[in-house]
Design an enzyme around this catalytic site. Structure first.
Site, PDB file in Angstrom:
ATOM      1  N   GLU A 139     -17.602  -4.494  24.273  1.00 24.87           N
ATOM      2  CA  GLU A 139     -16.725  -5.654  24.448  1.00 24.87           C
ATOM      3  C   GLU A 139     -15.483  -5.602  23.562  1.00 24.87           C
ATOM      4  OE1 GLU A 139     -20.929  -6.782  25.461  1.00 24.87           O
ATOM      5  OE2 GLU A 139     -19.967  -5.871  23.705  1.00 24.87           O
ATOM      6  N   PRO A 153      -5.854  -5.009  11.226  1.00 25.83           N
ATOM      7  CA  PRO A 153      -7.316  -4.940  11.347  1.00 25.83           C
ATOM      8  C   PRO A 153      -7.701  -3.520  11.786  1.00 25.83           C
ATOM      9  CG  PRO A 153      -6.460  -6.899  12.429  1.00 25.83           C
ATOM     10  CD  PRO A 153      -5.276  -6.030  12.113  1.00 25.83           C
ATOM     11  N   ASP A 163      -9.521   6.745   7.139  1.00 25.66           N
ATOM     12  CA  ASP A 163     -10.976   6.645   7.027  1.00 25.66           C
ATOM     13  C   ASP A 163     -11.473   5.272   7.463  1.00 25.66           C
ATOM     14  OD1 ASP A 163     -11.719   9.236   5.800  1.00 25.66           O
ATOM     15  OD2 ASP A 163     -10.500   8.540   4.120  1.00 25.66           O
ATOM     16  N   GLY A 164     -10.746   4.230   7.086  1.00 30.56           N
ATOM     17  CA  GLY A 164     -11.170   2.876   7.433  1.00 30.56           C
ATOM     18  C   GLY A 164     -11.222   2.663   8.927  1.00 30.56           C
ATOM     19  N   HIS A 195     -28.116 -16.142  24.425  1.00 31.54           N
ATOM     20  CA  HIS A 195     -27.112 -15.890  25.452  1.00 31.54           C
ATOM     21  C   HIS A 195     -26.381 -17.165  25.894  1.00 31.54           C
ATOM     22  CE1 HIS A 195     -28.944 -12.010  25.564  1.00 31.54           C
ATOM     23  NE2 HIS A 195     -28.289 -11.612  26.640  1.00 31.54           N
ATOM     24  N   HIS A 249       0.848  -1.194   0.000  1.00 31.01           N
ATOM     25  CA  HIS A 249       0.000   0.000   0.000  1.00 31.01           C
ATOM     26  C   HIS A 249       0.886   1.248   0.000  1.00 31.01           C
ATOM     27  CE1 HIS A 249      -3.754  -2.242   1.119  1.00 31.01           C
ATOM     28  NE2 HIS A 249      -2.830  -3.096   1.560  1.00 31.01           N
ATOM     29  N   HIS A 291      -3.828   2.985  -3.685  1.00 31.80           N
ATOM     30  CA  HIS A 291      -4.116   2.576  -2.307  1.00 31.80           C
ATOM     31  C   HIS A 291      -3.484   1.240  -1.977  1.00 31.80           C
ATOM     32  CE1 HIS A 291      -6.139   1.347   1.323  1.00 31.80           C
ATOM     33  NE2 HIS A 291      -6.805   2.479   1.401  1.00 31.80           N
ATOM     34  N   PHE A 351     -20.584 -13.083  24.485  1.00 32.11           N
ATOM     35  CA  PHE A 351     -20.173 -11.813  23.903  1.00 32.11           C
ATOM     36  C   PHE A 351     -18.675 -11.761  23.615  1.00 32.11           C
ATOM     37  CE2 PHE A 351     -23.990 -10.338  26.498  1.00 32.11           C
ATOM     38  CZ  PHE A 351     -24.863 -10.707  25.482  1.00 32.11           C
ATOM     39  N   HIS A 410      -1.867  -0.865   7.124  1.00 33.81           N
ATOM     40  CA  HIS A 410      -1.539  -1.255   5.752  1.00 33.81           C
ATOM     41  C   HIS A 410      -0.458  -0.337   5.175  1.00 33.81           C
ATOM     42  CE1 HIS A 410      -4.923   1.617   5.642  1.00 33.81           C
ATOM     43  NE2 HIS A 410      -4.303   2.121   4.597  1.00 33.81           N
ATOM     44  N   ASP A 433     -32.350 -17.223  29.861  1.00 39.67           N
ATOM     45  CA  ASP A 433     -32.085 -16.213  28.833  1.00 39.67           C
ATOM     46  C   ASP A 433     -32.082 -16.806  27.430  1.00 39.67           C
ATOM     47  OD1 ASP A 433     -32.028 -13.940  30.343  1.00 39.67           O
ATOM     48  OD2 ASP A 433     -29.861 -13.972  30.667  1.00 39.67           O
ATOM     49  N   ILE A 492     -10.246   8.519   0.343  1.00 39.21           N
ATOM     50  CA  ILE A 492     -10.119   7.361  -0.550  1.00 39.21           C
ATOM     51  C   ILE A 492     -10.000   6.084   0.267  1.00 39.21           C
ATOM     52  CG2 ILE A 492      -8.675   6.229  -2.290  1.00 39.21           C
ATOM     53  CD1 ILE A 492     -10.074   8.630  -3.418  1.00 39.21           C
TER      54      ILE A 492
END
Length: 690
Positions: free
Chosen positions: A411, A115, A155-156, A473, A26, A261, A437, A66, A469, A187
């Site tokens: 979480e 990520p 932006d990501g 759950h 990138h 990019h 969760f 990236h 529940d 972008i």
């Protein structure tokens, strides 16, 4: 717009050349953020390339990971031990320059990013750690903890939901030493973001309680420098500096578009970029004047020397605090930690209390917190259910410190912030939510394992045992998913004693995160000998022995251990010689030497596993011809006892299944009942690193 700084052009050249050499990567982000990086690294970042682990260094996080060549270029140019040959090997096997920054590969990398959004949450955790440690250790005139955390985001990162969770908390916690640079280039890989990202980002962050510096020309080093000075002029609120940039700046045909990019620019575009930048140097050649302008080694050494002088005065005036600070920076446990834990386990065994393992966990936390003042706990809005808050805990308040954090219903951010706390060093963090969760937090759990950091994740309400529940759950597949994560130690203890040992092992881990999976319902304390007590930490051990020639093995975890014990008694009454193996941690059991594993699970004996979850994963212990009593469907809404009967998780069914296994073995005349199990358990034990 002023002429580009030569230092910025050096970053652009290294980035486009490395991506081109690798054939992937990138280049656009590093080329677009080059001046922002020059302003920060050239004028404000306190760091020492000669000692990347200096405790009071500023932290820098590249959340938009990236664009890793931006960071690798900076580390190389400022004098870290990252030679040019490593940049030439960008994205190659075993290089120090993987596709995304990974902590532990190159010096100066504070966290693994890629990520999107998680690096930003890690940065929030680092800034929080600085705040907590400053409140605990700093004394008048001796601020030994006094640094900032900087992060680059794109932006990501801001589209990802974790950015909302983490930045909302950062504002609430008033983390004024956190400064985030937003690369507002408009972008993403799919093109111009106006079709899917129309947020008013400055207004959003002001609503969080942040200080916002808007409309900064990201290609004007002086303008970025002025924005940083404005951010540093106050410590009451975190700051977002919005830098308008041109992605791929310097590439004549591809700048400002998605073409630069996530792919190499190509030889022709790189040649044109060299002409446009008036950069005549061959690939990976940097003029000496540029190296000299970037070199931070002398300045960094001077800054660290000033801090060490301050630290020497602190040691003289506050020797005990200084020793405690040093211990935490090393990540060492207090003296006699293991002995104290062993005495407590022995006492709990003698008390033999019946209670839910989530409650046993709360008692364990209270016990260990007395010896570990660095413990920082919390919960994602389930404190009263997770029981993660201990009696002596102090709720964190901005400006006043504390050791208990209320994360709210967040979480994912909780787990990523905990990772940041651990990466910073000086605290030992844990946080809790329901096991179900853990799904929200999954990628941060994976990142903890990948980075080889050692937080503790507390997951309660671990099965259909939570009852009414219902299936939304009730965890079924979550245990198996956690166990499938490499380098994740998952403990599902069966009583108070195993819970204490689980916490002890988790706190002793230096490079492995731990997931503690705990029951809502009360469980009886199992009887044990001294040797069995010692064997708990091995992850699997014989809890109930056979009275004669061994005919069957019953393997269980957590709340199902007592079911297996009841089945063992039923079989014994019929003259059938079985044993019960409690296996609270498959991870730890698999680390044991083959002789021990074979002694616990002989290859030639029928084996049955019982657990209130999916049956996948147990075949490596029971073999192809063994049996697993579990749940391969979703739960139901009903009282816990009724659900256990409905799904066949009963002593009667376990005993009946064991009898059938024994009969099958007798009928076939097989003396190796393990099938695939034998190969798995004859392997050499996997070493624990760290």
């Amino acid at each position: 717009m002023p002429r580009s700084d030569l230092r910025a052009d050096a970053i652009r050249a290294l980035s486009m050349d490395a991506v081109q050499a690798a054939g992937s990567g990138h280049p656009g982000m590093p080329m677009g953020m080059a001046e922002v990086a020059v302003a920060l690294w050239g004028g404000h970042l306190n760091h020492n390339p000669l000692d990347p682990a200096w405790p009071d260094r500023d932290r820098f996080v590249l959340s938009n990971g990236h664009g890793s060549m931006l960071l690798y270029s900076l580390l190389h140019l400022t004098g870290y031990a990252l030679p040019i040959d490593e940049l030439k090997r960008f994205r190659q096997l075993h290089s120090k320059t993987p596709g995304h920054p990974e902590v532990g590969y190159a010096p100066g990398i504070e966290t693994t990013t890629g990520p999107l959004g998680q690096g930003l949450a890690n940065a929030v955790g680092m800034a929080l750690a600085e705040r907590l440690l400053a409140a605990e250790f700093n004394r008048d005139g001796l601020p030994i903890v006094d640094h900032r955390t900087y992060a680059f985001v794109g932006d990501g990162c801001l589209m990802e939901g974790i950015s909302h969770e983490a930045c909302s908390l950062a504002g609430t916690w008033k983390l004024g030493k956190l400064i985030v640079f937003y690369d507002d280039n408009g972008i993403s890989i799919d093109g111009e973001v106006g079709g899917w990202f129309t947020d008013d980002t400055p207004a959003r962050f002001r609503a969080y309680g942040w200080n916002v510096v808007e409309a900064v020309d990201g290609h004007d080093v002086g303008a970025v420098d002025a924005a940083i000075r404005r951010a540093r002029a106050q410590d009451e609120r975190p700051t977002l500096i919005c830098c308008r940039t041109l992605i791929g700046k310097g590439a004549p045909a591809k700048a400002g578009s998605a073409e630069c990019h996530g792919a190499p620019l190509g030889d022709a575009e790189i040649a044109a970029a060299r002409d446009a930048m008036d950069w005549p140097h061959p690939p990976f050649v940097i003029p000496d004047a540029v190296y000299a302008a970037f070199d931070a080694r002398k300045a960094g050494a001077r800054k660290q020397a000033c801090w060490e002088t301050l630290m020497a005065a602190y040691r003289a005036k506050h020797p005990r605090l200084a020793a405690e600070f040093d211990r935490r920076q090393r990540g060492a446990l207090p003296d006699k930690f293991a002995q104290r834990a062993a005495r407590q386990a022995k006492a709990l065994q003698a008390q033999a209390e019946t209670m839910a393992t989530r409650q046993a966990s709360q008692h364990a936390i209270a016990f260990f917190a007395k010896a570990l003042p660095e413990l920082v706990g919390g919960s994602a809005d389930l404190t009263g259910s997770n029981l993660t808050r201990w009696p002596a805990a102090r709720d964190y308040a901005a400006g006043h410190g504390g050791n208990y954090l209320h994360y709210g219903v967040r979480e994912f951010a909780m787990a990523a912030i905990i990772n940041g706390l651990q990466l910073h060093r000086g605290v030992r963090a844990f946080g809790g939510t329901f096991l179900m969760f853990s799904e929200y937090a999954r990628n941060a759990l994976r990142m903890a394992a990948l980075m080889r950091v050692n937080p503790v994740f507390v997951f309660t309400h671990d099965s259909i045992g939570l009852g009414e529940d219902g299936p939304t759950h009730q965890p079924v597949e979550q245990l198996a998913a956690l166990r499938l994560t490499p380098n994740m130690d998952v403990w599902r203890p069966c009583d108070t004693v195993e819970t204490l040992v689980a916490w002890q092992v988790a706190l002793e881990h230096a490079s492995t995160p731990t997931s503690l999976v705990l029951s809502r319902q009360s469980l009886p304390c199992q009887a044990r000998s001294r040797q069995q007590l010692a064997d708990i930490r091995k992850g699997g051990y014989v809890l109930k022995r056979e009275a004669g020639a061994l005919q069957a093995i019953l393997i269980a975890t957590g709340s199902e251990v007592d079911i297996a014990v009841q089945a063992w008694r039923e079989l014994a009454a019929l003259g059938i010689h079985a044993r019960v193996v409690s296996m609270p941690s498959c991870h730890m059991f698999d680390q044991q030497d083959p002789a021990y594993r074979h002694a616990v699970l002989p290859f030639d004996v029928p084996a049955l596993a019982v657990e209130a979850g999916v049956t996948a994963g147990w075949r490596k212990y029971v073999g192809r011809r063994g049996e697993v009593v579990g749940i391969d469907t979703f739960g139901e809404s009903a009282p816990a006892g009724e659900l256990y009967r409905h799904f066949g998780l009963t002593a009667a069914r376990v005993a009946d299944s064991a009898r059938k296994l024994i009969a099958q073995a007798s009928a076939t005349g097989r003396n190796d009942f393990s099938g695939a199990r034998s190969a798995a358990h004859r392997r050499r034990a996997i070493p624990i690193h760290g």
